[in-house]
Each structure stands twice: as C-alpha cells, then as structure tokens.
Design an enzyme around this catalytic site. Structure first.
Site, mmCIF file in Angstrom:
data_model
loop_
_atom_site.group_PDB
_atom_site.id
_atom_site.type_symbol
_atom_site.label_atom_id
_atom_site.label_comp_id
_atom_site.label_asym_id
_atom_site.label_seq_id
_atom_site.Cartn_x
_atom_site.Cartn_y
_atom_site.Cartn_z
ATOM 1 N N LYS A 1 130.635 100.186 21.043
ATOM 2 C CA LYS A 1 129.991 99.972 22.348
ATOM 3 C C LYS A 1 128.501 100.340 22.330
ATOM 4 C CE LYS A 1 134.277 100.947 24.913
ATOM 5 N NZ LYS A 1 135.137 101.407 23.795
ATOM 6 N N THR B 1 138.421 99.393 31.613
ATOM 7 C CA THR B 1 139.669 99.222 32.348
ATOM 8 C C THR B 1 140.138 100.527 32.999
ATOM 9 O OG1 THR B 1 140.898 99.501 30.275
ATOM 10 C CG2 THR B 1 140.479 97.249 31.028
ATOM 11 N N ASP C 1 121.540 100.711 23.662
ATOM 12 C CA ASP C 1 120.265 101.374 23.377
ATOM 13 C C ASP C 1 119.164 100.336 23.536
ATOM 14 O OD1 ASP C 1 118.287 103.226 22.305
ATOM 15 O OD2 ASP C 1 119.950 104.252 21.310
ATOM 16 N N LYS D 1 141.867 98.542 15.541
ATOM 17 C CA LYS D 1 140.623 98.939 16.206
ATOM 18 C C LYS D 1 140.195 100.311 15.705
ATOM 19 C CE LYS D 1 139.921 101.130 20.025
ATOM 20 N NZ LYS D 1 139.807 101.635 21.425
ATOM 21 N N ASP E 1 134.830 99.215 17.449
ATOM 22 C CA ASP E 1 134.510 99.324 18.870
ATOM 23 C C ASP E 1 133.625 100.549 19.121
ATOM 24 O OD1 ASP E 1 134.526 98.918 21.602
ATOM 25 O OD2 ASP E 1 136.466 99.899 21.906
ATOM 26 N N ARG F 1 148.529 103.554 22.695
ATOM 27 C CA ARG F 1 149.606 104.539 22.840
ATOM 28 C C ARG F 1 151.022 103.989 22.730
ATOM 29 N NH1 ARG F 1 146.940 107.866 27.907
ATOM 30 N NH2 ARG F 1 144.807 107.675 27.125
#
Length: 239
Positions: free
Chosen positions: A62, A123, A65, A33, A60, A215
């Site tokens: 997002k 999330t 607009d 990603k 990613d 992570r």
C-alpha cells in the site's frame, strides 16, 4: 480473473509461514499475499523464498508517498517478480501514474510488469468512520467509485475494494478493471474486524475478479481443507 483464492499470509515470521505451508501438498502452487506484517519482519527474502517454492505473490504494501519516492520504490519491487502490488489511491493521480511507470522501468526484459492496483477505502472502514475521521463528506460508495475512476485514468489495473462495491466499480470503469476483494468469509464464519464481508460465491456473483482470504484458512484446524472448500465455492461460481 484470478481463479485461485489468494491466501493472506498474515504471520510474523518465516518459520510460521513454513509451518503453515507444510500443511499443504508440496506440489500445490498457491497465490499468496505478502503484507506489511511479514515483509517488515523478513524483508524481500520472504518474497524470493516463496517464489522459489513455486507460489505467485500479491505484495500488498500500500505505497503512499510523494510520486518520485513511489516510482523509485516500485522500480525495486518489480525486480522481485511479484504478480500484483498496491498503492493507496489517496496518494493522487500523479503518484499512481508514477507507480505504474516504476514497475515498467524495473521489470527485466522479456517479462511482464506486475499489475498495480489501488486501495480505495479499507474494508474495515465504515461510512461513519470515514466521514468523521477522514472528513470525507461523500458516502462511502461515492468515495470508492471516485478513487476507482481516478485509478483507471492513471493507468492502474484495478482496485482493492469490498465485493459489495465491485459491480458499480465495473459500471464506472470497465468489466476488465480488476476488483480484488478481501473481507471474504465462508458461510457461518466469524467476520472478525471486517465490516463488509461476503462468501466466495457471493463475491463472484456481485463482481469480484479475485478474492483474498486470511483467517478462515490460516486459523483453520485443517487449512488445506478450508482452502479447498473456499476454492470450490469460488470456482463453481465461475463455471
């Protein structure tokens, strides 16, 4: 369904990513990603570099607009050859439709356009926070299902969601509507700033079609071992 866990390259420079990837076998094709943090530092060059190294890309960004701007932006993103990209479902049905069209318009002849999925509720967002700060008085689950249904009707390929919402999203949309889920943590690991977390095997059991892990892999003492353990947990559930 995406069989490999998607590794979130949450780094701030190409050099950091290169150091990280050097801990993996050179012939290992990963699904990674590329998010806003690294894209805004390195630009499209980071995507091209990763593609040349043989990796698949989940870009990613997002997008959110006006419909015309999103369509034109997606036309440009499609030329990079990424596999998946994202928009914010809150941008509305027309914006999502135009995002899909932009990807089709920008894809070179003979190639498949990238899949586009919508972000429902992050999330990291709790129901209390959503209701207080977004003034959405529905439950978190109702909001997510509403956005997912709109995304499907707009022609999108799926949504980003918590694994806890995946099966109900499939029930509301269809089984082949992608539920890509972050917030994945191996058993015993720290949840960090994620509020709705699950293990890889649990995510698959409750309806996830793809998982994104950051992570627990990128901060591990042995990232490749951590990746392999998560991959095994995910794949064993598939089998």
């Amino acid at each position: 369904m995406i069989e490999r866990p998607i590794i979130a390259l949450d780094f701030s420079s190409k050099a950091e990513i290169e150091t990280f990837l050097n801990k993996f076998p050179k012939n290992e094709s990963l699904f990674v990603k590329v998010g806003m943090e690294i894209f805004y530092q390195e630009g499209p060059a980071i995507v091209h570099w990763l593609k040349e190294a043989g990796h698949d890309i989940f870009l990613d960004l997002k997008l959110h607009d006006i419909p015309n701007t999103v369509q034109r932006s997606m036309t440009g993103l499609a030329k990079m050859g990424v596999s998946i990209t994202t928009v914010q479902a809150a941008g509305g049905s027309e914006m999502m439709q135009r995002a899909k069209q932009g990807l089709i318009d920008g894809t070179p002849a003979g190639k498949n356009p990238p899949q586009v999925i919508a972000v429902t509720q992050l999330t990291s967002t709790s129901q209390e926070q959503m209701q207080k700060e977004q003034l959405i008085q529905a439950t978190l689950e109702e909001s997510v299902l509403h956005y997912a249904k709109q995304a499907q009707e707009a022609g999108l390929d799926g949504v980003v969601c918590s694994a806890w919402e995946a099966q109900k999203i499939h029930d509301t949309t269809s089984e082949n509507f992608m539920c890509l889920t972050p917030g994945i943590r191996p058993k015993g690991s720290d949840a960090g700033d994620q509020k709705r977390v699950v293990t890889p095997s649990k995510a698959r059991t409750i309806g996830s079609n793809a998982i994104v892990v950051g992570r627990p892999i990128i901060l591990a003492d042995d990232p490749y071992k951590s990746y392999q353990n998560i991959k095994t947990d995910w794949e064993e559930t598939i089998q």
